[in-house]
Scaffold this motif. Structure first.
Motif, PDB file in Angstrom:
ATOM      1  N   ARG A  49       0.854  -1.258  -0.032  1.00  0.00           N
ATOM      2  CA  ARG A  49      -0.019  -0.139   0.018  1.00  0.00           C
ATOM      3  C   ARG A  49       0.847   1.208   0.005  1.00  0.00           C
ATOM      4  N   GLU A  50       1.976   1.019   0.708  1.00  0.00           N
ATOM      5  CA  GLU A  50       2.850   2.414   0.830  1.00  0.00           C
ATOM      6  C   GLU A  50       3.478   2.505  -0.587  1.00  0.00           C
ATOM      7  N   LEU A  69      -4.649  -0.211  -4.885  1.00  0.00           N
ATOM      8  CA  LEU A  69      -5.060   0.316  -3.670  1.00  0.00           C
ATOM      9  C   LEU A  69      -6.262  -0.059  -3.238  1.00  0.00           C
ATOM     10  N   ILE A  70      -7.077  -0.084  -4.465  1.00  0.00           N
ATOM     11  CA  ILE A  70      -8.686  -0.393  -3.996  1.00  0.00           C
ATOM     12  C   ILE A  70      -8.674  -1.808  -3.625  1.00  0.00           C
ATOM     13  N   GLU A  71      -7.870  -2.820  -4.319  1.00  0.00           N
ATOM     14  CA  GLU A  71      -7.946  -4.405  -3.804  1.00  0.00           C
ATOM     15  C   GLU A  71      -7.252  -4.632  -2.620  1.00  0.00           C
ATOM     16  N   ILE A  72      -6.212  -3.833  -2.292  1.00  0.00           N
ATOM     17  CA  ILE A  72      -5.592  -3.912  -0.769  1.00  0.00           C
ATOM     18  C   ILE A  72      -6.640  -3.524   0.276  1.00  0.00           C
ATOM     19  N   ASN A  77     -10.424  -5.001   4.324  1.00  0.00           N
ATOM     20  CA  ASN A  77     -11.576  -4.128   5.203  1.00  0.00           C
ATOM     21  C   ASN A  77     -11.186  -2.905   5.676  1.00  0.00           C
ATOM     22  N   SER A  78     -10.261  -2.206   4.830  1.00  0.00           N
ATOM     23  CA  SER A  78      -9.735  -0.956   5.555  1.00  0.00           C
ATOM     24  C   SER A  78     -10.814   0.017   4.588  1.00  0.00           C
ATOM     25  N   GLU A 101     -17.647  -3.585  -9.104  1.00  0.00           N
ATOM     26  CA  GLU A 101     -18.976  -4.259  -8.286  1.00  0.00           C
ATOM     27  C   GLU A 101     -18.295  -4.818  -6.936  1.00  0.00           C
ATOM     28  N   ARG A 102     -17.110  -5.137  -6.689  1.00  0.00           N
ATOM     29  CA  ARG A 102     -16.715  -5.485  -5.403  1.00  0.00           C
ATOM     30  C   ARG A 102     -16.651  -4.035  -4.382  1.00  0.00           C
ATOM     31  N   LEU A 103     -16.278  -2.998  -5.030  1.00  0.00           N
ATOM     32  CA  LEU A 103     -16.433  -1.745  -4.452  1.00  0.00           C
ATOM     33  C   LEU A 103     -17.581  -1.384  -4.037  1.00  0.00           C
ATOM     34  N   ARG A 104     -18.611  -1.500  -5.047  1.00  0.00           N
ATOM     35  CA  ARG A 104     -19.861  -0.975  -4.672  1.00  0.00           C
ATOM     36  C   ARG A 104     -20.748  -1.928  -3.499  1.00  0.00           C
ATOM     37  N   THR A 105     -20.222  -3.066  -3.714  1.00  0.00           N
ATOM     38  CA  THR A 105     -20.831  -4.146  -2.828  1.00  0.00           C
ATOM     39  C   THR A 105     -20.063  -3.691  -1.268  1.00  0.00           C
ATOM     40  N   ARG A 106     -19.057  -3.053  -1.085  1.00  0.00           N
ATOM     41  CA  ARG A 106     -18.418  -2.893   0.189  1.00  0.00           C
ATOM     42  C   ARG A 106     -19.043  -1.492   0.680  1.00  0.00           C
ATOM     43  N   LEU A 107     -19.247  -0.632  -0.327  1.00  0.00           N
ATOM     44  CA  LEU A 107     -19.743   0.782   0.142  1.00  0.00           C
ATOM     45  C   LEU A 107     -21.223   0.702   0.565  1.00  0.00           C
TER      46      LEU A 107
END
Length: 135
Positions: A49-50, A69-72, A77-78, A101-107
């Motif tokens: 991530r850094e 960064l999104i995947e990490i 769960n950050s 789609e993963r991002l939307r589900t998480r948000l």
């Protein structure tokens, strides 16, 4: 590579030493992204991530750094920067549909219920995901 090898051999102190030397150098975004990928293979997500954040600082529109960064953040769960990353990925319009789609589900989870940008980002994600583009 030495940092990754040291981490794989369960020598975290040595891995940090090598990583510190590498990060002290002036690296191009592509090198940082490659380094992050190697870090992830041995479970060094914080270091990955850094490296990706540094790549993104140098090249803010680099879609590979942003996707990494999104995947990490999704995998760990950050929620720290996820809404901002989501907004940026929509603006770039190059992020993969499965990742969006993963991002939307998480948000849509309760973790983001008080995030002020959440409704606008979800609306943008819905619009992008409904577009009739080959997935």
């Amino acid at each position: 590579l030495r940092a990754v090898a040291a981490q794989a051999l369960k020598q975290p102190e040595l891995a940090q030493l090598y990583r510190g030397r590498m990060m002290a150098q002036r690296l191009q975004p592509a090198e940082l992204i490659s380094m992050a990928s190697r870090y992830r293979t041995v479970g060094m997500d914080r270091e990955a991530r850094e490296a990706l954040m540094r790549a993104r600082t140098q090249a803010p529109t680099n879609e590979l750094a942003l996707a990494g960064l999104i995947e990490i953040d999704l995998d760990n769960n950050s929620a720290r920067d996820l809404v901002d990353f989501a907004s940026d990925s929509i603006e770039l319009r190059r992020t993969s549909y499965p990742l969006l789609e993963r991002l939307r589900t998480r948000l849509t989870s309760d973790s983001f219920i008080f995030e002020p940008k959440r409704p606008a980002v979800l609306a943008m994600l819905d619009k992008v995901l409904q577009e009739p583009i080959a997935r």
